[in-house]
Write an enzyme that holds these catalytic residues in place. Structure first.
Site, short mmCIF file in Angstrom:
data_model
loop_
_atom_site.label_atom_id
_atom_site.label_comp_id
_atom_site.label_asym_id
_atom_site.label_seq_id
_atom_site.Cartn_x
_atom_site.Cartn_y
_atom_site.Cartn_z
CG ASN A 104 3.78 7.36 0.42
OD1 ASN A 104 3.42 6.69 1.38
ND2 ASN A 104 4.00 8.68 0.51
CD GLU A 105 1.06 9.82 2.88
OE1 GLU A 105 1.59 10.91 2.54
OE2 GLU A 105 0.95 9.47 4.06
#
Length: 536
Positions: A171-172
């Site tokens: 994630n990110e």
């Protein structure tokens, strides 16, 4: 205009263990019934280690599964019990995993302490970035963990079922969620997707779930790597990529009172749309990637579902669903402009167990009472079939919203579709403004023409008019009218649950069809949404 993509069927949350709570189970069942199209759920922390090891209680921005630990000799110990419980809960309620491969188990983190954290709604966000965000001590052990996980899912559920899931990596990784470098993320991705495919060669894999649209050159460099970079897991060229994902966020603020206006919340839908525009521009510049499915893996008004502030006070009322209608419809318009195969727009909102009623978190329901926001997804679920050309004299142009936000005139827009199989035409109409301030109702005249093409000889049609507004599909205003009880009676709870359902504006009725045309007039309050469904 082609088939209207059913994009509004993806949801997610930081806290995986919330799914198995009583509130989580109820809400997942509702998400599984939103539309005729499959609902998917994405969550962080599916590989995070519990701390203490016997405590998988969900808390803000935290969750854990104990999927990977090691014995005293450093040998892997795999335990799928908690992941199985979470995924069973999804599947039993008609929801499939959008499986995020992350975060780093404590035994694999290069710097394992501190690992856990305690977050509250007013903390500094960066306290969450502990050892779970670190690079693994061994790429081979990381890859084998992914292989064993996917192999387990295939053995448990069958290849056909697991082939219907999405598998994405992390994630990110362009911000604090990944403690390594960009190149180390590419290595993480290579080992993960190689081992997903080693367990299931036909699995659907993708990423990079980057924050901030393309995040400068980040998305482009990732695409370069998947096309012709050196694969650190295999030594070959490129890496598998079945779908491309990125995140887009709005930027709400609280505006202090002035002589001309009271203090108020002000949304910023253009910030999110600029993220989408910029990412689409990058993707469309790669001819080999332009037809691949694209998923906006988080598409929200702000960047922290578990935070609370005056700038986030949109979450209980009407401005949230109307913002979402505007953002998602303009996402579709941008996809047409850039020739993007948009497959999904994911809402990062779920539920928190054991919190107060209407507490201000970005959630879809509060203590098993649906908030107004969930009803916009019920509306989207009824927009099926071919997208129709639909125009509104009150709708701002796409370029105006991108450049100037919605700060002058309101955006009175429309999105419509026709389902030929069912003989249904549906039109969603909204009245949106970035400012959370009172404004006059707008008078709408919906003109539908060309019905004689499909409804030859039809002289009347059945009209069902759904409404999200101050007195419809709105549990929050009902709760306020009760005096904002934090210990509502059983009768009040039943009343609130009923108010949280998608409601109609009056009973269904017949309307005249003349020369293939229908005309319907109604008023629409600020931040309200109507969905009109015509059936012959």
């Amino acid at each position: 205009m082609g088939v209207l993509p059913p994009v509004a069927r993806f949801f997610g949350a930081d806290e995986p263990n919330e799914a198995t709570t009583p509130d989580g189970k109820v809400l997942l069942a509702e998400l599984g019934q939103l539309s005729p199209h499959q609902t998917y759920f994405r969550t962080h922390n599916l590989l995070t280690t519990c701390d203490p090891s016997d405590d998988d209680t969900p808390r803000l921005k935290w969750g854990c599964t104990n999927a990977y630990t090691e014995d005293s000799y450093g040998n892997p110990i795999y335990n799928w019990t908690i992941i199985d419980e979470i995924f069973d809960t999804y599947l039993e309620r008609g929801v499939k995993p959008y499986a995020q491969i992350g975060f780093m188990p404590r035994a694999l983190a290069t710097d394992p302490e501190p690992y856990t954290f305690l977050f509250n709604a007013t903390n500094t966000y960066n306290i969450i970035f502990t050892a779970w965000s670190h690079v693994p001590t061994s790429w081979q052990k990381w890859g084998e963990l992914v292989f064993q996980w996917v192999k387990h899912e295939v053995e448990l559920r069958g290849a056909d079922e697991v082939n219907s899931w999405y598998w994405e990596v992390w994630n990110e990784p362009n911000i604090g969620y990944w403690n390594g470098t960009e190149q180390q993320y590419f290595t993480l991705y290579d080992y993960a997707v190689y081992n997903v495919r080693r367990a299931l060669p036909t699995a659907r894999v993708g990423g990079p779930e980057v924050a901030g649209g393309p995040s400068g050159t980040w998305l482009g460099l990732f695409l370069d790597h998947t096309i012709n970079g050196t694969n650190d897991a295999t030594g070959g060229d490129g890496s598998p990529l079945d779908f491309i994902s990125f995140h887009a966020k709005g930027s709400p603020i609280y505006v202090n009172a002035t002589n001309s206006a009271p203090g108020h919340l002000q949304m910023n839908v253009s910030a999110s749309l600029q993220n989408v525009r910029d990412a689409f521009a990058v993707i469309s510049s790669y001819p080999s990637q332009k037809n691949k499915p694209v998923i906006i893996g988080e598409d929200d008004p702000d960047g922290c579902a578990a935070c609370q502030s005056d700038a986030y006070n949109y979450r209980n009322g009407l401005i949230y669903p109307s913002y979402t209608a505007v953002a998602f419809s303009r996402d579709l318009d941008l996809a047409l402009r850039y020739n993007i195969n948009l497959e999904g727009t994911l809402t990062w909102a779920f539920a928190f167990q054991n919190t107060s009623y209407f507490d201000g978190f970005r959630v879809l329901a509060t203590n098993q009472i649906d908030k107004p926001i969930i009803n916009v997804f019920r509306m989207f679920g009824k927009l099926t079939g071919e997208r129709l050309v639909a125009n509104s004299t009150g709708q701002l142009s796409l370029d105006t919203v991108l450049a100037d936000r919605v700060r002058g005139a309101s955006d009175v827009g429309v999105l419509a579709a026709y389902n030929q199989t069912e003989g249904k035409l549906a039109a969603m109409v909204w009245n949106y403004h970035d400012d959370a301030l009172p404004k006059p109702d707008v008078q709408i005249t919906l003109d539908v023409s060309g019905l004689d093409t499909h409804w030859q000889g039809c002289e009347s049609a059945n009209l069902t008019h759904y409404r999200i507004g101050p007195t419809h599909s709105n549990s929050y205003t009902k709760w306020l009218a009760m005096g904002s009880p934090q210990s509502p009676s059983r009768a009040q709870i039943a009343e609130l649950k009923a108010a949280g359902m998608l409601q109609t504006l009056g009973s269904p009725r017949n309307v005249k069809v003349e020369s293939g045309k229908v005309e319907v007039a109604f008023s629409l309050p600020i931040h309200a949404i109507s969905l009109l469904v015509l059936e012959k």
